[in-house]
Structure formats: structure tokens, C-alpha cells
Write an enzyme that holds these catalytic residues in place. Structure first.
Site, mmCIF file in Angstrom:
data_model
loop_
_atom_site.group_PDB
_atom_site.id
_atom_site.type_symbol
_atom_site.label_atom_id
_atom_site.label_comp_id
_atom_site.label_asym_id
_atom_site.label_seq_id
_atom_site.Cartn_x
_atom_site.Cartn_y
_atom_site.Cartn_z
ATOM 1 N N LYS A 15 0.829 -1.214 0.000
ATOM 2 C CA LYS A 15 0.000 0.000 0.000
ATOM 3 C C LYS A 15 0.859 1.257 0.000
ATOM 4 O O LYS A 15 0.607 2.184 -0.744
ATOM 5 C CB LYS A 15 -0.921 0.051 1.241
ATOM 6 C CG LYS A 15 -1.925 -1.066 1.344
ATOM 7 C CD LYS A 15 -2.916 -0.815 2.479
ATOM 8 C CE LYS A 15 -2.291 -0.769 3.857
ATOM 9 N NZ LYS A 15 -1.718 -2.025 4.346
ATOM 10 N N ARG A 90 -9.436 1.358 9.214
ATOM 11 C CA ARG A 90 -9.087 -0.037 9.503
ATOM 12 C C ARG A 90 -10.203 -0.731 10.261
ATOM 13 O O ARG A 90 -10.089 -1.923 10.547
ATOM 14 C CB ARG A 90 -7.842 -0.065 10.372
ATOM 15 C CG ARG A 90 -6.555 -0.380 9.608
ATOM 16 C CD ARG A 90 -5.445 -0.303 10.609
ATOM 17 N NE ARG A 90 -4.264 -1.007 10.305
ATOM 18 C CZ ARG A 90 -3.171 -0.451 9.781
ATOM 19 N NH1 ARG A 90 -3.181 0.809 9.410
ATOM 20 N NH2 ARG A 90 -2.083 -1.160 9.622
ATOM 21 N N ARG A 127 11.272 -7.109 4.991
ATOM 22 C CA ARG A 127 11.185 -5.651 4.843
ATOM 23 C C ARG A 127 12.169 -4.929 5.754
ATOM 24 O O ARG A 127 12.357 -5.287 6.904
ATOM 25 C CB ARG A 127 9.755 -5.207 5.159
ATOM 26 C CG ARG A 127 9.559 -3.706 5.146
ATOM 27 C CD ARG A 127 8.128 -3.343 4.986
ATOM 28 N NE ARG A 127 7.333 -3.502 6.203
ATOM 29 C CZ ARG A 127 6.034 -3.196 6.282
ATOM 30 N NH1 ARG A 127 5.390 -2.739 5.211
ATOM 31 N NH2 ARG A 127 5.375 -3.340 7.401
ATOM 32 N N ARG A 161 11.444 -2.705 11.026
ATOM 33 C CA ARG A 161 10.405 -2.075 11.834
ATOM 34 C C ARG A 161 10.156 -2.937 13.057
ATOM 35 O O ARG A 161 10.107 -4.159 12.935
ATOM 36 C CB ARG A 161 9.118 -1.970 10.999
ATOM 37 C CG ARG A 161 8.818 -0.569 10.530
ATOM 38 C CD ARG A 161 7.670 -0.541 9.589
ATOM 39 N NE ARG A 161 6.381 -0.910 10.207
ATOM 40 C CZ ARG A 161 5.207 -0.715 9.625
ATOM 41 N NH1 ARG A 161 5.150 -0.160 8.431
ATOM 42 N NH2 ARG A 161 4.088 -1.057 10.214
ATOM 43 N N ARG A 172 -0.672 -8.871 13.712
ATOM 44 C CA ARG A 172 -1.208 -7.860 12.780
ATOM 45 C C ARG A 172 -2.057 -8.526 11.696
ATOM 46 O O ARG A 172 -3.077 -7.979 11.269
ATOM 47 C CB ARG A 172 -0.063 -7.047 12.170
ATOM 48 C CG ARG A 172 0.558 -6.090 13.211
ATOM 49 C CD ARG A 172 1.936 -5.629 12.811
ATOM 50 N NE ARG A 172 1.943 -4.839 11.617
ATOM 51 C CZ ARG A 172 2.974 -4.805 10.751
ATOM 52 N NH1 ARG A 172 4.044 -5.535 10.956
ATOM 53 N NH2 ARG A 172 2.906 -4.039 9.697
#
Ligand code: AMP
Length: 231
Positions: A15, A90, A127, A161, A172
Site C-alpha cells: 500500500k 481499519r 522488509r 520495523r 497484525r
């Protein structure tokens, strides 16, 4: 007429990367609620203190806080011609409240980027983000692979992260399936709604997104004409 894009999808769906591309293509700002919150945490602000533990646990920050953050952001003049929302809404409560904020601004174009869960988990563990400028790198990150562990844009050190570790990723993804996926049900009957296959190479995803945005804009324009023609 303003161009109001809402990107929905699991963490790691791309996104953020795709929102950056749409920002450049359409000249409207990207509003990433995750980025706003992470900046608040780094700055040590009151908001940052309120949300840091929730983010680290992979849970959702309360609707009240998020709605306030987005209301404030949408009151700024740079969104007069539109925006790309990345990470909000969300929950269905947030989606309803966004509808209320959109009164008089024109319709939103909700776009879902779908990616299978095992692919998501793979992407999130790979990531890395720049500790200085926040640029994101992964299997599908910007060009200039971070071989030296440095950001290709600013030279900052790349880090993982905090919420990209295995346990938090699982949490998540659970939150997405349980709380955020129902948003698709909430939006899917709208004529501007689109769903994109996010498992494709990023350039193809961008093409599909742009086609969805153009289609959504055409619907919104027709609606606006209909409104004007009505007695
Ligand atoms: P993101 O960068 O979008 O993955 O967001 C990182 C984290 O910020 C999420 O896991 C949540 O803890 C929090 N967050 C961001 N946006 C929202 C939202 N709209 N509602 C609740 N929590 C959010």
C-alpha cells in the site's frame, strides 16, 4: 472535483509503495496513519506516548484517537484537491466516520490490494526501512537494493520495523482478518470500489491501480453530473 483514494490491504501488501506512486501520478498527498503515528513516537509527543505500546504489540490504536488524527489531517489545505489514505480506515467505525468527514468533498474510491497470507509473512520478514527518511525496502522495495544496509535515497541505516518481527506480524495479520477485512464487505457495493491482485509484480499492480482510479473517477464524475441535473 477532488480525487479521494482509500487503500485497503493487509500489512505488507504494498500500500505504502503504491500510494507513493499514485501521489506522484496525481499530485495529491499521501496520508499514512502508520507513518503519522511512528513520527509521533519518534518525536516523543503526547500522541506518541499514547500509541507506542499498542503499535509495538501489533494491535489497533483506538478509533477515537485515529479519527481525531485523520480529522486534523483532512482539515489541512493541501487535501483540497484530494488525498490517498494509506492505513485508514481499519475498522467499520472508522469507515463510517470517514464517510461523515467526506460530506461535501465528493465520493471516495476504495481500493483493496489482495495478497495471500503466506506471501505477506515472507515480505514482512524481509522488509527493512530507513531509520532516517522512512523509505521502505523489501522484495518489492524501491530500486537500489539495500545491499550495503544503507538507504539508496539518503544513505541512512536500514533497520527492521519493530512491529515486523514474527510474533507481531502474526498478530497484525490476525487483526487484519478479524477487524479490517470486514471493511471490504462495507465498501464492496459502492460503484467506485475496486479490488486488485497485489501478488503481481509492482509495475502491474500500479497499472491495475491506475485503471481502478480512472474507473472510479469516471463513476464519480457521472454521479456529480447526475446530482447537478436533479431538480
Ligand atoms: P501501518 O504502518 O499502516 O502498518 O501501521 C502501523 C501500526 O499503526 C498498526 O499496526 C496500528 O498499531 C497503528 N495504526 C495505523 N493506522 C491505524 C488505524 N487506522 N487504526 C488503528 N491503528 C492504526
Amino acid at each position: 472535483m477532488s480525487l479521494n483514494i482509500v487503500m485497503i490491504g493487509p500489512p505488507g501488501a504494498g500500500k505504502g509503495t503504491q500510494a507513493e506512486r499514485l501521489t506522484r501520478a496525481y499530485g495529491i498527498p499521501k496520508i499514512s496513519t502508520g507513518e503519522i503515528l511512528r513520527d509521533a513516537v519518534s518525536a516523543g509527543s503526547g500522541l506518541g506516548h499514547q500509541v507506542s505500546e499498542t503499535i509495538a504489540a501489533g494491535k489497533l490504536v483506538s478509533d477515537d484517537i485515529m479519527i481525531r488524527v485523520v480529522e486534523e489531517r483532512l482539515a489541512r489545505p493541501d487535501v483540497a484537491t484530494g488525498f490517498i489514505l494509506d492505513g485508514f480506515p481499519r475498522t467499520v467505525v472508522q469507515a463510517r466516520s470517514l464517510d461523515a468527514m467526506m460530506e461535501g468533498r465528493g465520493p471516495i474510491i476504495p481500493i483493496v490490494i489482495e495478497v495471500p497470507e503466506d506471501e505477506i509473512a515472507r515480505r514482512l520478514t524481509q522488509r527493512r526501512v530507513c531509520g532516517d527518511c522512512g523509505a521502505t525496502y523489501g522484495a518489492f522495495g524501491p530500486t537500489g537494493a539495500p545491499d550495503a544496509g544503507r538507504c539508496a535515497k539518503c544513505g541512512g541505516v536500514l533497520v527492521q520495523r519493530k512491529d515486523d518481527d514474527d510474533r507481531v506480524i502474526r498478530q497484525r495479520l490476525h487483526v487484519y482478518a478479524e477487524i479490517t477485512e470486514p471493511l471490504i464487505e462495507f465498501y464492496h457495493t459502492r460503484p467506485t470500489f475496486a479490488s486488485i491482485d497485489g501478488g503481481q509484480p509492482p509495475a502491474r499492480v500500479t497499472e491495475d491501480l491506475r485503471a481502478a482510479v480512472e474507473a472510479g473517477m469516471a463513476v464519480a464524475r457521472n454521479d456529480a453530473r447526475g446530482e447537478k441535473g436533479r431538480p
